[in-house]
Motif scaffolding. Sequence first.
Motif: not given
Length: 270
Positions: A231-252
Amino acid sequence: MGSSEDNSLHNEVHTQLAHTYLRLGMLLANECILDDVPASNQGKVYSNVRSKDELKSTMSAGDAFREALFIYESLGLLRKQEAAFSHFQLASFHKGYCLKVLDLEKKHMWPSKGDNKHLKAKWYASLADKHWKKAIDFYGPSTHPVMYINILLEQAALSSDLSKAFHSIAMLEASLLHLLDGRHVVQMGEDCELDKDSTIKSKFWNQLQSLLKTMVSSSLSGVSNRAGASCTSSPAARCWDACKVKDMYLMSLKSTSFSQLHAMYKLWLS
């Protein structure tokens, strides 16, 4: 008058020639195997084809696609759609090569050392991406929404496969962003004609749900934290927020329209 007829005949002859090359490429691509298999392993690969002549014939698939593309582009606007479709076929062709390289590496049939381990796969992936972008220049979200979504699905699938092979958070995120680009087929809150196409709609949401489920699992299992170096070696990558991704999954899981991708994208950026 004669000049006009000659020009029309010229265009028709070249169009039919390009069609032939395109069909040939599509036929051969279905049987295509890598020409870069190490000599020590060629016997294993040759056993999957009927003869070396067949092996050689499949190697012309890429050349056939490129020849078709060259002819279509030489005809200008007259065959712009056919040129775009050729780009799409070339992208699929390079995607197939990329996946084959990854498969050979997984089976330890491909010699690799250090940083060069995945260079071949990344190279084919970059070629596929280049041609998908060329195809999207024509198959836009407003003019050709079905083809546009199909291209996004292909891009997302390859990024997802690469993320598994490279253990890359950045590639997993890239896969998600490709799918979220599907929001461009409709304005926020408006009805979408594409929602009436049950086949493409089901395919899209199933792939998005599967991807988000993988991301949720990765977050909950701590994979994101263990991959902190990536995550730190690539500016394009970032560790995502688990709660946010879970909310997106529920939305989908509850989503019924492509227009809801706008809300998911907004949540992802928040």
